[in-house]
Motif scaffolding. Structure first.
Motif, PDB file in Angstrom:
ATOM      1  N   THR A  66      -4.015  10.002   5.357  1.00 50.65           N
ATOM      2  CA  THR A  66      -5.517   9.481   5.279  1.00 50.65           C
ATOM      3  C   THR A  66      -5.618   8.628   4.210  1.00 50.65           C
ATOM      4  N   SER A  67      -4.776   8.783   3.130  1.00 52.06           N
ATOM      5  CA  SER A  67      -4.887   7.632   2.113  1.00 52.06           C
ATOM      6  C   SER A  67      -4.441   6.401   2.795  1.00 52.06           C
ATOM      7  N   ILE A  91      -2.739  13.983   3.988  1.00 54.73           N
ATOM      8  CA  ILE A  91      -3.376  13.441   2.844  1.00 54.73           C
ATOM      9  C   ILE A  91      -2.712  12.211   2.591  1.00 54.73           C
ATOM     10  N   ILE A  98       1.054   4.267  -2.961  1.00 55.82           N
ATOM     11  CA  ILE A  98       0.767   5.787  -2.491  1.00 55.82           C
ATOM     12  C   ILE A  98       1.971   6.449  -3.017  1.00 55.82           C
ATOM     13  N   GLU A 108      -7.130   4.642   4.853  1.00 54.40           N
ATOM     14  CA  GLU A 108      -8.155   4.145   3.843  1.00 54.40           C
ATOM     15  C   GLU A 108      -7.877   2.625   3.444  1.00 54.40           C
ATOM     16  N   ARG A 109      -6.606   2.354   3.411  1.00 52.95           N
ATOM     17  CA  ARG A 109      -6.356   0.979   2.586  1.00 52.95           C
ATOM     18  C   ARG A 109      -6.079  -0.030   3.551  1.00 52.95           C
ATOM     19  N   HIS A 166       0.858  -1.151  -0.042  1.00 52.49           N
ATOM     20  CA  HIS A 166      -0.067   0.091   0.127  1.00 52.49           C
ATOM     21  C   HIS A 166       0.849   1.201  -0.094  1.00 52.49           C
ATOM     22  N   TYR A 223       2.241   7.050  -6.681  1.00 54.69           N
ATOM     23  CA  TYR A 223       0.999   8.031  -7.116  1.00 54.69           C
ATOM     24  C   TYR A 223       1.837   9.401  -7.167  1.00 54.69           C
ATOM     25  N   TYR A 224       2.406   9.709  -6.356  1.00 51.22           N
ATOM     26  CA  TYR A 224       3.080  11.173  -6.022  1.00 51.22           C
ATOM     27  C   TYR A 224       4.638  11.437  -6.588  1.00 51.22           C
ATOM     28  N   LYS A 255      -2.483  17.528  -8.710  1.00 53.80           N
ATOM     29  CA  LYS A 255      -3.299  16.465  -8.145  1.00 53.80           C
ATOM     30  C   LYS A 255      -4.740  17.057  -7.552  1.00 53.80           C
ATOM     31  N   GLU A 304      -6.668  16.059  -4.935  1.00 52.60           N
ATOM     32  CA  GLU A 304      -6.657  16.074  -3.655  1.00 52.60           C
ATOM     33  C   GLU A 304      -5.961  17.503  -3.138  1.00 52.60           C
TER      34      GLU A 304
END
Length: 121
Positions: free
Chosen positions: A93-94, A90, A62, A97-98, A58, A65-66, A74, A76
């Motif tokens: 939180t991301s 951010i 993440i 959620e995973r 995970h 992605y960045y 982005k 968000e």
């Protein structure tokens, strides 16, 4: 309390908005160091707080992605200054959620943007 920590390095670009911060008002890159810390009172039947392979999967998604991206572009970050404080929130939180480990009671992201400056959420 048990804790597990994982670290990742990546480069991303941004520019600050809403104030006069000199060079930071223009596109620039940072070599970020993300420190993820997970905490909980119980370990599972295997002696793990959480499966580190799952956490790394995970976290790599993440970070991927960045990585090498312009944070301002982005979704968000829409309407937000891409500060390390907002970025740390951010990211935390991301990740939250995973991850699906029920015994995790705390998640902390400490995000370094250079050798002397960090923010955490």
């Amino acid at each position: 309390m048990y804790e597990l920590g994982i670290r990742r390095n990546f480069i991303a670009r941004h520019f600050l908005i809403g104030g006069d911060w000199g060079a930071e008002n223009f596109p620039n890159s940072h070599h970020y160091v993300l420190e993820l810390r997970l905490g909980g009172k119980e370990i599972d039947q295997h002696g793990y707080l959480v499966d580190i392979v799952e956490v790394e999967k995970h976290l790599d998604e993440i970070v991927g992605y960045y990585k090498d991206q312009m944070l301002n572009e982005k979704p968000e970050f829409a309407g937000l200054n891409p500060s390390i404080e907002n970025f740390a929130r951010i990211l935390a939180t991301s990740f939250n959620e995973r991850i699906k480990a029920e015994n995790i009671s705390e998640i902390t992201v400490r995000l370094w943007e250079n050798e002397s400056a960090w923010a955490a959420y």
